[in-house]
Design a protein around this motif. Structure first.
Motif, mmCIF file in Angstrom:
data_model
loop_
_atom_site.group_PDB
_atom_site.id
_atom_site.type_symbol
_atom_site.label_atom_id
_atom_site.label_comp_id
_atom_site.label_asym_id
_atom_site.label_seq_id
_atom_site.Cartn_x
_atom_site.Cartn_y
_atom_site.Cartn_z
ATOM 1 N N ASN A 54 0.783 -1.227 0.000
ATOM 2 C CA ASN A 54 0.000 0.000 0.000
ATOM 3 C C ASN A 54 0.820 1.286 0.000
ATOM 4 O O ASN A 54 0.257 2.370 0.151
ATOM 5 N N ALA A 70 -1.345 4.618 0.910
ATOM 6 C CA ALA A 70 -2.779 4.351 0.995
ATOM 7 C C ALA A 70 -3.088 3.649 2.307
ATOM 8 O O ALA A 70 -2.404 2.696 2.685
ATOM 9 N N VAL A 72 -5.930 1.494 3.739
ATOM 10 C CA VAL A 72 -7.110 0.749 3.320
ATOM 11 C C VAL A 72 -7.931 0.416 4.560
ATOM 12 O O VAL A 72 -7.418 -0.163 5.516
ATOM 13 N N VAL A 79 -10.628 3.993 1.188
ATOM 14 C CA VAL A 79 -9.191 4.070 0.988
ATOM 15 C C VAL A 79 -8.819 5.544 1.094
ATOM 16 O O VAL A 79 -9.384 6.381 0.398
ATOM 17 N N GLY A 81 -5.802 8.193 0.662
ATOM 18 C CA GLY A 81 -4.510 8.282 -0.001
ATOM 19 C C GLY A 81 -3.775 9.564 0.299
ATOM 20 O O GLY A 81 -4.383 10.604 0.543
ATOM 21 N N PRO A 99 -2.274 7.210 -9.183
ATOM 22 C CA PRO A 99 -3.671 6.794 -9.057
ATOM 23 C C PRO A 99 -4.106 5.800 -10.116
ATOM 24 O O PRO A 99 -4.822 4.852 -9.810
ATOM 25 N N ARG A 102 -2.816 2.041 -9.420
ATOM 26 C CA ARG A 102 -3.008 1.372 -8.134
ATOM 27 C C ARG A 102 -4.407 1.465 -7.542
ATOM 28 O O ARG A 102 -4.774 0.632 -6.736
ATOM 29 N N ILE A 103 -5.177 2.473 -7.912
ATOM 30 C CA ILE A 103 -6.452 2.693 -7.232
ATOM 31 C C ILE A 103 -7.427 1.544 -7.423
ATOM 32 O O ILE A 103 -8.126 1.168 -6.495
ATOM 33 N N LEU A 106 -6.623 -1.049 -4.831
ATOM 34 C CA LEU A 106 -6.940 -0.589 -3.485
ATOM 35 C C LEU A 106 -8.442 -0.532 -3.264
ATOM 36 O O LEU A 106 -8.925 -0.881 -2.188
ATOM 37 N N GLN A 107 -9.192 -0.142 -4.284
ATOM 38 C CA GLN A 107 -10.643 -0.134 -4.144
ATOM 39 C C GLN A 107 -11.177 -1.545 -3.951
ATOM 40 O O GLN A 107 -12.101 -1.765 -3.171
#
Length: 122
Positions: A54, A70, A72, A79, A81, A99, A102-103, A106-107
């Motif tokens: 992260n 991030a 989480v 999340v 950031g 973004p 990786r987003i 992470l989502q």
């Protein structure tokens, strides 16, 4: 023209460079650096923080020029950031890949974004 930035996952060997980048970007006063360094390490060592997954590092010509962190929080589907690029590397597209690369992942971890469909043999 400068070298393109490489975005990669954090390793603990990056800790000092990431902290120094974060301190420069956020303007941590010199008098507070030691205390903030300790707090930042403790934050990354929290259970579930998963800094190897992260925290992301942007390198240009072998030097860390940016980072993304991030937090989480799957229990609440969030999340949070924190992104930053050193002033001398701004305007060169260093922060753009953070973004977009990786987003989605992470989502998915937070349970708020699109989920990858797993292929199954039936």
């Amino acid at each position: 023209m400068s070298d393109a930035a490489e975005i990669r996952n954090f390793t603990w060997n990056d800790f000092d460079s990431v902290f120094d980048t974060r301190a420069a970007v956020t303007g941590i006063p010199a008098a507070d650096v030691d205390e903030e360094r300790s707090h930042f390490r403790a934050r990354l060592e929290l259970p579930g923080a998963d800094p190897l997954d992260n925290v992301f590092v942007a390198e240009q010509s072998g030097a860390v020029v940016g980072c993304a962190i991030a937090a989480v929080e799957p229990a609440i589907g969030r999340v949070v950031g924190e992104f930053g690029v050193l002033e001398g590397a701004r305007g060169q597209g260093v922060g753009d890949p953070h973004p977009t690369r990786r987003i989605d992942r992470l989502q998915r971890l937070a349970g708020t974004g699109p989920r990858r469909q797993e292929k199954t043999d039936r």
